[in-house]
Design an enzyme around this catalytic site. Sequence first.
Site, PDB file in Angstrom:
ATOM      1  N   GLU A 289      60.723  48.432  17.718  1.00  0.00           N
ATOM      2  CA  GLU A 289      59.517  48.997  17.085  1.00  0.00           C
ATOM      3  C   GLU A 289      58.357  49.086  18.060  1.00  0.00           C
ATOM      4  O   GLU A 289      57.348  48.399  17.889  1.00  0.00           O
ATOM      5  CB  GLU A 289      59.105  48.112  15.903  1.00  0.00           C
ATOM      6  N   PRO A 290      58.472  49.911  19.078  1.00  0.00           N
ATOM      7  CA  PRO A 290      57.344  50.001  20.028  1.00  0.00           C
ATOM      8  C   PRO A 290      56.153  50.726  19.411  1.00  0.00           C
ATOM      9  O   PRO A 290      56.318  51.733  18.727  1.00  0.00           O
ATOM     10  CB  PRO A 290      57.936  50.823  21.182  1.00  0.00           C
ATOM     11  N   GLY A 291      54.975  50.184  19.652  1.00  0.00           N
ATOM     12  CA  GLY A 291      53.750  50.832  19.179  1.00  0.00           C
ATOM     13  C   GLY A 291      52.890  51.164  20.385  1.00  0.00           C
ATOM     14  O   GLY A 291      52.840  52.294  20.864  1.00  0.00           O
ATOM     15  N   ARG A 329      38.626  46.066  20.519  1.00  0.00           N
ATOM     16  CA  ARG A 329      39.516  45.152  21.259  1.00  0.00           C
ATOM     17  C   ARG A 329      38.796  44.215  22.246  1.00  0.00           C
ATOM     18  O   ARG A 329      39.142  43.035  22.333  1.00  0.00           O
ATOM     19  CB  ARG A 329      40.644  45.919  21.940  1.00  0.00           C
ATOM     20  N   TYR A 333      39.642  40.533  21.256  1.00  0.00           N
ATOM     21  CA  TYR A 333      40.648  39.855  22.096  1.00  0.00           C
ATOM     22  C   TYR A 333      40.177  39.622  23.526  1.00  0.00           C
ATOM     23  O   TYR A 333      40.980  39.215  24.377  1.00  0.00           O
ATOM     24  CB  TYR A 333      41.930  40.690  22.204  1.00  0.00           C
ATOM     25  N   CYS A 359      24.510  47.195  16.893  1.00  0.00           N
ATOM     26  CA  CYS A 359      23.537  46.099  16.850  1.00  0.00           C
ATOM     27  C   CYS A 359      24.232  44.754  16.935  1.00  0.00           C
ATOM     28  O   CYS A 359      24.220  43.980  15.966  1.00  0.00           O
ATOM     29  CB  CYS A 359      22.707  46.201  15.585  1.00  0.00           C
ATOM     30  N   GLU A 360      24.885  44.501  18.035  1.00  0.00           N
ATOM     31  CA  GLU A 360      25.635  43.253  18.250  1.00  0.00           C
ATOM     32  C   GLU A 360      25.621  42.958  19.739  1.00  0.00           C
ATOM     33  O   GLU A 360      25.979  43.827  20.544  1.00  0.00           O
ATOM     34  CB  GLU A 360      27.116  43.441  17.871  1.00  0.00           C
TER      35      GLU A 360
END
Length: 437
Positions: A289-291, A329, A333, A359-360
């Site tokens: 199941e490669p994504g 991401r 992560y 706004c972060e």
Amino acid sequence: MYGSRYLTEQNNELQIDGVAVTELAKQYGTPLYVMAERELTDRLATVRDAFLKKYPNTYASFASKALTIGAVYQQVVRHGLGIDVVTGGELFIARKAGVPAERIYFHGSNKSTQDLQYAVKEGVGKIVIDHYGEIAQLNQIAGDTCQTVQVLIRIVPQVIGGAHTKIQTGGVDTKFGFSTHDDSYLQAVEAVLAAEHLVLLGIHCHVGSQIQEIELFERTARTMMGFVETIRERTSFVASEVNLGGGFGIAYTQDDQPLDFEQTMERVMAIIDEETTRLAIDRPRIGIEPGRWVVANAGTTLYTVGAIKEVQGVRTYLSVDGGMADNIRPALYGAVYETVIANRIKGETRHVTVVGAACESGDLVAESADLAEPVSGDTLAVFGTGAYNYSMASNYNQFLRPAVVFVNQGESREVVRRQTYADLIQCDLGLENIPSS
Ligand code: LLP
């Protein structure tokens, strides 16, 4: 260069499969997701030729969570792969894109009753059962509609892989699948075998994502065949299907050393064959199941450079017109991406931190980048964004989801349009009856 041979340099400017990136930015606006379609189709062809055609009785499902758009699903099907979905929403899009139901695998650690009913109604090929409650529930739904459903059970392989703890799924301490450090998985096998409307085909696992060690794939294959053996000993059920999941890593930066797909599958299939001989069984149907591997390196995100702020003695912030809303991401992560100024690849470099416009403070695009004489108005390209960017995008701060453009041999076409403000309020019932001022 930059993870795809379709990313080239012409007169110090970036081109994607023969199209100048500045033209794309002008024509479609930024932020923009650009996919080199041939990178995608080359990879799908590799899965087809180096796995599906080379080894009989195998299948590959594209993990559609990586990039959930119709134009991708269509290419996937054209190349002989199926689709893995994890929600009714993904299933809906797959069916809309014309994916035959029998080529769909339905996963999910907590599928809703509605999702299961929908999947059974659509006649999806296989449902991957993740927990006990689901066995009785699915049996009931299948029975209610006089259907028989083919299932796999997801088990915990106790092989841990993946580039970040948040994308590791194979260890004992996981919400996914039936535990194997006790008899949970064996009880699940018995329960499914006893369920009148379910047909058990075999077992499934997924170790983790962005894996770059061949040893992990080898270990997964051997471990899963070990479970085939134990299940046979303890229940007399012989699996006719073993799904090894996804996880194939890609090159985000020069530090990554992704595995060669063909070699990986050669090693995996050699182990499967060895184990099949040892167990004296027919080789089960093997699935993958490669994504990420299929779509990530085909994708490049284009932004327009805006504010540049030097904090004396600390760092220089370079802001772009997107960020965590279109690529979560880095924030989630600590993912690292390569970036260039697309309209001036080489030049005297300036060390900057590329940040988004949300706004972060955590809205990071690239913590550390050396960019050629960046100025406001430049086009910044971020590479390797084809997977888990568009599909994880949000409307935080009400940023509009960018368009997706496919580029192929000098031509470009929009396959997903940019959202509009009207899209932002489609579901907001409170705004329905307010007269516009
Ligand atoms: N099969 C199953 C059951 C999965 O859960 C996944 C990914 C895949 C296949 C595909 O894995 P891939 O080949 O793409 O590594 N959002 C994270 C990745 C989460 C992956 C979740 N499951 C990221 O952006 O890195």
